[in-house]
Design a protein around this motif. Structure first.
Motif, PDB file in Angstrom:
ATOM      1  N   ASN A  79      -0.579  -5.800   3.950  1.00 38.98           N
ATOM      2  CA  ASN A  79      -1.322  -4.677   4.472  1.00 38.98           C
ATOM      3  C   ASN A  79      -1.653  -3.658   3.377  1.00 38.98           C
ATOM      4  O   ASN A  79      -2.797  -3.218   3.242  1.00 38.98           O
ATOM      5  CB  ASN A  79      -0.468  -4.035   5.558  1.00 38.98           C
ATOM      6  CG  ASN A  79      -1.252  -3.090   6.402  1.00 38.98           C
ATOM      7  OD1 ASN A  79      -2.183  -3.503   7.069  1.00 38.98           O
ATOM      8  ND2 ASN A  79      -0.917  -1.828   6.337  1.00 38.98           N
ATOM      9  N   SER A  80      -0.634  -3.307   2.572  1.00 36.88           N
ATOM     10  CA  SER A  80      -0.848  -2.341   1.491  1.00 36.88           C
ATOM     11  C   SER A  80      -1.872  -2.864   0.497  1.00 36.88           C
ATOM     12  O   SER A  80      -2.744  -2.120   0.032  1.00 36.88           O
ATOM     13  CB  SER A  80       0.464  -2.070   0.759  1.00 36.88           C
ATOM     14  OG  SER A  80       1.336  -1.354   1.580  1.00 36.88           O
ATOM     15  N   ILE A 140      -6.937   0.760  10.960  1.00 35.52           N
ATOM     16  CA  ILE A 140      -6.796   0.492   9.529  1.00 35.52           C
ATOM     17  C   ILE A 140      -8.107   0.762   8.800  1.00 35.52           C
ATOM     18  O   ILE A 140      -8.116   1.188   7.641  1.00 35.52           O
ATOM     19  CB  ILE A 140      -6.316  -0.964   9.314  1.00 35.52           C
ATOM     20  CG1 ILE A 140      -5.927  -1.182   7.863  1.00 35.52           C
ATOM     21  CG2 ILE A 140      -7.351  -1.965   9.752  1.00 35.52           C
ATOM     22  CD1 ILE A 140      -5.246  -2.508   7.645  1.00 35.52           C
ATOM     23  N   SER A 143      -8.396   4.272   7.398  1.00 35.67           N
ATOM     24  CA  SER A 143      -7.695   4.577   6.148  1.00 35.67           C
ATOM     25  C   SER A 143      -8.452   3.991   4.967  1.00 35.67           C
ATOM     26  O   SER A 143      -8.544   4.616   3.920  1.00 35.67           O
ATOM     27  CB  SER A 143      -6.241   4.106   6.152  1.00 35.67           C
ATOM     28  OG  SER A 143      -6.014   3.095   7.059  1.00 35.67           O
ATOM     29  N   GLU A 213      -2.120   5.173   2.061  1.00 36.68           N
ATOM     30  CA  GLU A 213      -2.109   4.281   3.229  1.00 36.68           C
ATOM     31  C   GLU A 213      -0.795   4.449   3.995  1.00 36.68           C
ATOM     32  O   GLU A 213      -0.786   4.536   5.222  1.00 36.68           O
ATOM     33  CB  GLU A 213      -2.278   2.819   2.788  1.00 36.68           C
ATOM     34  CG  GLU A 213      -2.526   1.840   3.916  1.00 36.68           C
ATOM     35  CD  GLU A 213      -1.259   1.353   4.589  1.00 36.68           C
ATOM     36  OE1 GLU A 213      -1.317   1.014   5.783  1.00 36.68           O
ATOM     37  OE2 GLU A 213      -0.190   1.324   3.938  1.00 36.68           O
ATOM     38  N   ALA A 217      -0.501   5.716   7.805  1.00 34.64           N
ATOM     39  CA  ALA A 217       0.151   4.872   8.809  1.00 34.64           C
ATOM     40  C   ALA A 217       1.340   5.614   9.412  1.00 34.64           C
ATOM     41  O   ALA A 217       1.596   5.537  10.618  1.00 34.64           O
ATOM     42  CB  ALA A 217       0.597   3.553   8.192  1.00 34.64           C
ATOM     43  N   TYR A 218       2.069   6.358   8.572  1.00 34.37           N
ATOM     44  CA  TYR A 218       3.209   7.133   9.063  1.00 34.37           C
ATOM     45  C   TYR A 218       2.755   8.142  10.115  1.00 34.37           C
ATOM     46  O   TYR A 218       3.412   8.333  11.138  1.00 34.37           O
ATOM     47  CB  TYR A 218       3.900   7.851   7.897  1.00 34.37           C
ATOM     48  CG  TYR A 218       4.969   8.813   8.344  1.00 34.37           C
ATOM     49  CD1 TYR A 218       6.232   8.367   8.692  1.00 34.37           C
ATOM     50  CD2 TYR A 218       4.699  10.174   8.439  1.00 34.37           C
ATOM     51  CE1 TYR A 218       7.200   9.246   9.136  1.00 34.37           C
ATOM     52  CE2 TYR A 218       5.658  11.064   8.879  1.00 34.37           C
ATOM     53  CZ  TYR A 218       6.911  10.601   9.223  1.00 34.37           C
ATOM     54  OH  TYR A 218       7.862  11.474   9.675  1.00 34.37           O
ATOM     55  N   GLY A 222      -3.449   5.458  10.575  1.00 30.74           N
ATOM     56  CA  GLY A 222      -3.921   4.265   9.870  1.00 30.74           C
ATOM     57  C   GLY A 222      -3.589   3.003  10.649  1.00 30.74           C
ATOM     58  O   GLY A 222      -3.845   2.915  11.851  1.00 30.74           O
ATOM     59  N   THR A 223      -2.989   2.052   9.925  1.00 25.22           N
ATOM     60  CA  THR A 223      -2.625   0.762  10.505  1.00 25.22           C
ATOM     61  C   THR A 223      -1.841   0.950  11.801  1.00 25.22           C
ATOM     62  O   THR A 223      -0.915   1.757  11.875  1.00 25.22           O
ATOM     63  CB  THR A 223      -1.762  -0.011   9.496  1.00 25.22           C
ATOM     64  OG1 THR A 223      -2.381   0.077   8.230  1.00 25.22           O
ATOM     65  CG2 THR A 223      -1.624  -1.457   9.907  1.00 25.22           C
ATOM     66  N   GLN A 224      -2.231   0.208  12.819  1.00 21.91           N
ATOM     67  CA  GLN A 224      -1.616   0.377  14.137  1.00 21.91           C
ATOM     68  C   GLN A 224      -0.620  -0.747  14.429  1.00 21.91           C
ATOM     69  O   GLN A 224      -0.813  -1.874  13.981  1.00 21.91           O
ATOM     70  CB  GLN A 224      -2.701   0.364  15.203  1.00 21.91           C
ATOM     71  CG  GLN A 224      -3.616   1.575  15.131  1.00 21.91           C
ATOM     72  CD  GLN A 224      -2.876   2.865  15.382  1.00 21.91           C
ATOM     73  OE1 GLN A 224      -2.270   3.060  16.419  1.00 21.91           O
ATOM     74  NE2 GLN A 224      -2.894   3.758  14.393  1.00 21.91           N
ATOM     75  N   SER A 229       3.342  -2.273   8.871  1.00 24.48           N
ATOM     76  CA  SER A 229       2.968  -1.541   7.660  1.00 24.48           C
ATOM     77  C   SER A 229       4.157  -0.678   7.262  1.00 24.48           C
ATOM     78  O   SER A 229       4.924  -0.241   8.112  1.00 24.48           O
ATOM     79  CB  SER A 229       1.735  -0.679   7.902  1.00 24.48           C
ATOM     80  OG  SER A 229       2.079   0.452   8.660  1.00 24.48           O
ATOM     81  N   ARG A 232       4.285   2.861   8.820  1.00 23.16           N
ATOM     82  CA  ARG A 232       4.621   2.812  10.236  1.00 23.16           C
ATOM     83  C   ARG A 232       6.116   2.526  10.427  1.00 23.16           C
ATOM     84  O   ARG A 232       6.776   3.068  11.312  1.00 23.16           O
ATOM     85  CB  ARG A 232       3.780   1.710  10.878  1.00 23.16           C
ATOM     86  CG  ARG A 232       3.806   1.672  12.370  1.00 23.16           C
ATOM     87  CD  ARG A 232       2.960   2.764  12.940  1.00 23.16           C
ATOM     88  NE  ARG A 232       3.587   3.259  14.147  1.00 23.16           N
ATOM     89  CZ  ARG A 232       3.195   4.345  14.794  1.00 23.16           C
ATOM     90  NH1 ARG A 232       2.198   5.068  14.344  1.00 23.16           N
ATOM     91  NH2 ARG A 232       3.813   4.730  15.869  1.00 23.16           N
TER      92      ARG A 232
END
Lengths: 280, 316
Positions: A79-80, A140, A143, A213, A217-218, A222-224, A229, A232
């Motif tokens: 992901n990163s 995502i 981001s 990113e 995400a935190y 971002g990424t769900q 991630s 997250r």
């Protein structure tokens, strides 16, 4: 001996490149391996074994839903890298075009291009992501777009600065005298000569993209979930800070090592390409 | 000097106008009908129509843009849809936390970065320098919000010295409020301080090679005096540039760190606004943050001229 042949020898004497290269390689290999194999599925929920301590079965333990932390970390690396590569490519392509144009045309074109770049600085990645999320919902893609936009002015400045120096050189003067158009000169003479500066900047921006990113995400921008991630995972871990503090360690260490590796590699490459900096 | 000031002010105003136009375009024109976005796709048509009228979204975009800018100039930010209170009040309340937090973090960052950077430059290539540079390399790689979580684990959960989150407000005196802001400020300052230390060291090393430094040492000035009077003053341009960038960074990172510590600042306000689809608040807070970033860049430009008067005499 040509300069290219001398580089490996100089790289060997540079511990930053060795450590940075090894960490970056480990990041890439982890992501590649996770495409083929992870100890468990990072999506497999196993509530009876939730919040398990690190053990032989689960090396880094399990999270609040019983998912295997090692597997999530491995897929999180993908992901990163995905976000970093696309966001940096966007910034690199658009920013380099803008900066090369500014250096080639001068005058009001340069002024306008650089004003545009300056102005983009008013919107740090998090602000762009916030606007996009308010409109389109979290994801995502936000981001990637937000980090990509913020990379444009950075590459534009680096390109313009280095390209202007190349335009002063005699071989460019010769090419102009021979009647080559500015676009041809940019492609044949300028870009190859500023490639090293761009590679160094891209490495550093890749590291920054991983940091942004993770932050997005935190924040949930971002990424769900359930896509694993690192950012997250830290958000989830914070909810379990009292019962399972170790969960907050692994994703953070992963981010830190990835960013540290890319930064060391970028600094090392800069020293390698520009030995005057290395003597500091 | 007058021409320089005028040019810079014009640039500042132009950037602000461009930024506000972008925020307006993205938040109000792109989504089509913002009222629909705020109410969600299933909202009945009448409700959407009522909110459209209430927010004045039926007026032409240019009139709405001018009305928004004029309102902001008067300090009227419109009404929050989710809280049914003036957005200006919400923003002012949040700023009473976010601004002191950013200022505290900035002060810590400056003290830490300058002290470590100058020490490293002075002990170039000796163990102290190597240790500081190694630590700063790790500091730069730390995600601010992870450091914040680690600080909570150590100082709040284990040692109990500081609260793990929340904010008592300034009503109970300075100390309880400050106590809640120390861990977040340290988390923010540690990472930025690592960057500043590297920049300070590099800038100081550049200056230390100059002849006037050797002259100052040769005429018998103490190392400390040379460092303060000659090295630091001449190394100020790159340091101020980075400080400006860092202040913008800190403002944006407070959004993240406030979230870690559940502090009711701007970051909390804007994330809640997103969750509630309160576009008025999102628009205004984004504009406010962007305006602060632009203002800081403008101040840095002015500071350049104060540090190095030659810069204001040169043409654009």
């Amino acid at each position: 001996m040509s300069i290219a042949a001398a580089l490996p020898g100089r790289a060997a004497g540079n511990p930053g490149i060795a450590i940075g290269g090894a960490l970056t390689l480990a990041l890439l290999l982890t992501a590649a391996l996770s495409l083929l194999w992870t100890p468990y599925s990072p999506y497999a929920i196993d509530v009876p074994h939730r919040l398990a301590l690190p053990s032989m079965r689960h090396w880094f333990g399990t999270d609040a839903l019983g998912r295997d932390v090692v597997s999530m970390l491995m897929v999180g690396a993908q992901n990163s890298i995905l976000v970093g590569v696309i966001a940096v490519s966007v910034g690199l392509l658009a920013g380099t075009a803008l900066g090369a144009l500014a250096a080639a045309r001068r005058g009001w074109v340069e002024e306008a291009a650089m004003r545009l770049a300056d102005f983009t600085f008013a919107f740090p990645a998090i602000l762009s992501a916030i606007m996009l999320t308010a409109l389109l919902g979290a994801g995502i893609v936000n981001s990637i777009v937000a980090i990509g936009i913020f990379n444009v002015p950075i590459f534009a400045r680096v390109t313009r600065g280095s390209a202007k120096a190349v335009w002063q050189r005699d071989f460019v003067l010769a090419a102009r005298a021979a009647g080559r158009a500015p676009l041809g000169i940019t492609l044949v003479h300028v870009l190859p000569n500023i490639l090293s500066a761009l590679i160094v900047q891209a490495t550093i921006q890749f590291a920054n993209a991983i940091l942004w990113e993770a932050a997005l995400a935190y924040l949930g921008l971002g990424t769900q979930p359930p896509q694993p991630s690192w950012g997250r995972m830290l958000n989830d871990a914070q909810a379990q800070l009292f019962q399972a503090p170790w969960l907050a360690l692994f994703p953070g260490v992963a981010i830190m090592l990835a960013v540290l590796g890319l930064n060391l590699l970028g600094d090392g490459l800069r020293d390698l390409y520009d030995p005057r900096m290395a003597r500091r | 000097m007058g021409g320089f000031l005028l040019r810079r002010c014009a640039g500042f105003a132009a950037t602000l106008i461009a930024a506000s136009a972008i925020v307006f375009l993205v938040m109000e024109v792109l989504p089509g009908n913002a009222a629909q976005v705020m109410l969600g796709p299933e909202a009945p048509a009448e409700t959407v129509r009522a909110l459209t009228q209430k927010l004045g979204l039926d007026r032409p975009p240019l009139a709405r843009y001018l009305g928004w800018v004029e309102g902001m100039a008067r300090g009227d930010l419109g009404e929050s849809y989710a809280y049914a209170t003036p957005a200006g009040d919400l923003v002012a309340q949040s700023l009473s936390l976010t601004l002191p937090l950013a200022a505290l973090a900035m002060a810590l960052n400056t003290a830490l970065g300058l002290a470590l950077g100058l020490y490293a430059a002075q002990h170039h290539n000796r163990p102290g320098d190597v240790a500081i540079m190694g630590m700063s390399q790790i500091g730069i790689a730390l995600p601010t919000f992870w450091l914040a979580i680690l600080l909570i684990l150590l100082f709040a959960v284990e040692l109990g010295w500081f609260p793990a989150g929340g904010f008592p407000g300034w009503g109970g005196g300075l100390w309880p409020g400050l106590r809640a802001l120390i861990l977040p400020a340290v988390a923010l300052a540690a990472v930025q301080g690592a960057i500043l230390a590297r920049v300070t060291r590099a800038a100081a090393l550049d200056v230390m090679r100059e002849d006037f430094v050797r002259t100052a040492l040769a005429k018998g000035l103490s190392r400390g005096a040379v460092l303060r009077r000659h090295v630091l003053r001449n190394a100020m341009i790159p340091i101020v540039t980075v400080l400006g960038l860092q202040f913008s960074n800190l403002l944006v990172l407070t959004i993240v760190v406030e979230n870690v510590f559940s502090l009711p600042g701007l970051g909390h306000l804007i994330l809640n606004a997103i969750a509630n689809r309160d576009l008025v608040v999102v628009r205004d807070v984004v504009m406010l943050l962007a305006a602060m970033v632009v203002a800081v860049n403008f101040l840095v430009d002015l500071l350049y001229a104060a540090i190095d008067p030659r810069l204001s005499l040169r043409g654009p």
